[in-house]
Design an enzyme around this catalytic site. Structure first.
Site, short mmCIF file in Angstrom:
data_model
loop_
_atom_site.label_atom_id
_atom_site.label_comp_id
_atom_site.label_asym_id
_atom_site.label_seq_id
_atom_site.Cartn_x
_atom_site.Cartn_y
_atom_site.Cartn_z
N ASP A 36 0.84 -1.20 0.00
CA ASP A 36 0.00 0.00 0.00
C ASP A 36 0.88 1.25 0.00
O ASP A 36 1.76 1.38 0.85
CB ASP A 36 -0.82 -0.01 1.30
CG ASP A 36 -2.25 0.38 1.08
OD1 ASP A 36 -2.59 0.83 -0.03
OD2 ASP A 36 -3.05 0.21 2.02
N LYS A 41 -0.68 -0.52 -4.28
CA LYS A 41 -2.08 -0.07 -4.26
C LYS A 41 -2.08 1.41 -3.92
O LYS A 41 -1.30 1.87 -3.09
CB LYS A 41 -2.88 -0.84 -3.21
CG LYS A 41 -4.31 -0.30 -3.04
CD LYS A 41 -5.18 -1.22 -2.23
CE LYS A 41 -5.08 -1.03 -0.73
NZ LYS A 41 -5.39 0.33 -0.25
N GLU A 80 -5.01 4.84 -3.38
CA GLU A 80 -6.42 5.20 -3.21
C GLU A 80 -6.83 6.30 -4.19
O GLU A 80 -6.06 7.23 -4.44
CB GLU A 80 -6.67 5.67 -1.77
CG GLU A 80 -6.43 4.59 -0.74
CD GLU A 80 -6.72 5.06 0.70
OE1 GLU A 80 -7.18 6.20 0.89
OE2 GLU A 80 -6.46 4.26 1.61
N GLU A 89 -14.23 -0.61 -1.18
CA GLU A 89 -14.36 -0.67 0.29
C GLU A 89 -15.64 0.04 0.74
O GLU A 89 -15.89 1.20 0.38
CB GLU A 89 -13.13 -0.01 0.97
CG GLU A 89 -13.25 -0.03 2.49
CD GLU A 89 -11.94 0.23 3.23
OE1 GLU A 89 -10.89 0.34 2.58
OE2 GLU A 89 -11.99 0.30 4.47
O1 KIV Z 1 -4.82 -0.86 4.33
C1 KIV Z 1 -5.59 -1.80 4.15
O2 KIV Z 1 -5.57 -2.81 4.85
C2 KIV Z 1 -6.56 -1.68 3.07
C3 KIV Z 1 -7.61 -2.73 2.96
C4 KIV Z 1 -8.60 -2.55 4.02
C5 KIV Z 1 -8.22 -2.79 1.61
O3 KIV Z 1 -6.50 -0.76 2.31
#
Ligand code: KIV
Length: 281
Positions: free
Chosen positions: A84, A114, A116, A183
């Site tokens: 992330d 990932k 957002e 989400e």
């Molecule tokens: O940071 C995380 O765990 C997330 C998930 C909840 C999709 O973004």
């Protein structure tokens, strides 16, 4: 276990097979996910709340994410690990976005990142994909915008918001994202988005119509404190078991029931030094 790739996930959607994802933040957890045979691990910035004790994901830094991503990828060499991108690591400039995304692959050993956001992130996503960095999109409740959204709330209930989420999902697909996390989106909307795009949707609080599901490690295993969101299914009660085990250990030490002889090492008595009475105060 065969290596999971972007192609594996794409094929799963085509074959109507569900994709499994869970968050993990360290080596032993990653090993267990791989042993259980899940497709993907997300080293989520939920790290901030689940592991580091913050109220939101906002304080999490690139260095913290890299540190945990390294541990996870060491533990799960065949699982598709997505890292992330934390708050502000992809907001200032395209150059900084490339540098930070690249660190996750180069230093962290992740296979993808990932980030957002919908349409507004598409130029960055297009560039990362062109470079060869697979990107997982994330729309609906985007925790890095918690203050803008006014809390951790379901997104897309109204017609205008629902239309925007659908358009965002299509834009992410168009920009080359390999999949998108939905989400806290109403189940009928998530199912509609899933039908409308060719890339997999991975839901969390988005109903059964998504192509896959993701849950946070500590929620799934019953290791979180406080109330769980309603979309979580808790598959174990590890927090209670761990607290009980720690209490038993404390009690055993305090009552000299641990360690026993089988936990101790022996030696020939004659090798024991003799204590001079003066040694003792
Ligand atoms: O940071 C995380 O765990 C997330 C998930 C909840 C999709 O973004």
């Amino acid at each position: 276990m065969a290596k999971v790739t972007v192609a594996t996930l794409r094929e799963k959607k085509k074959r109507n097979e569900k994709i499994t994802m869970v968050t993990a933040y360290d080596f032993p957890s990653a090993q267990m996910v791989e042993e259980a045979g899940l497709d993907t691990i997300l080293v989520g910035d939920s790290l901030g709340m689940a592991v580091l004790g913050y109220e939101t994901t906002l304080p999490v830094t690139m260095d913290e994410m890299i540190y945990h991503t390294k541990a996870v990828t060491r533990g799960a060499p065949n699982t598709f690990v997505v890292a992330d991108m934390p708050f502000l690591s992809y907001h200032r400039s395209l150059e900084e976005t490339i540098t930070n995304a690249g660190r996750f692959l180069q230093e962290g050993g992740a296979k993808a990142v990932k980030l957002e956001g919908g349409k507004e992130q598409c130029q960055k996503i297009r560039t990362l994909v062109e470079i060869g960095i697979p990107v997982l999109g994330h729309i609906g409740l985007t925790p890095q915008s918690v203050h803008q959204l006014g809390g951790f709330k379901v997104q897309g209930k109204g017609a205008k918001q629902a239309q925007k989420l659908l358009e965002d999902a299509k834009s992410l697909e168009d920009a080359g994202a390999f999949a998108v996390v939905l989400e806290c989106v109403p189940a009928p909307l998530a199912a509609l988005i899933t039908q409308a795009i060719s890339i997999p949707t991975i839901g969390i609080g988005a109903g059964a119509g998504c192509d896959g599901q993701v849950l946070v490690w500590h929620d799934l295993l019953g290791m979180s404190s406080g109330t769980l969101p309603r979309f979580v299914k808790q598959y174990a009660d590890l927090r209670r078991q761990i607290v009980k085990a720690l209490g038993d250990y404390k009690n055993d030490v305090e009552t000299s029931r641990f360690p026993e002889e089988k936990h101790s090492f022996i030696m020939d008595k004659e090798n024991l030094p003799r204590l001079d009475p003066d040694d003792k105060e």
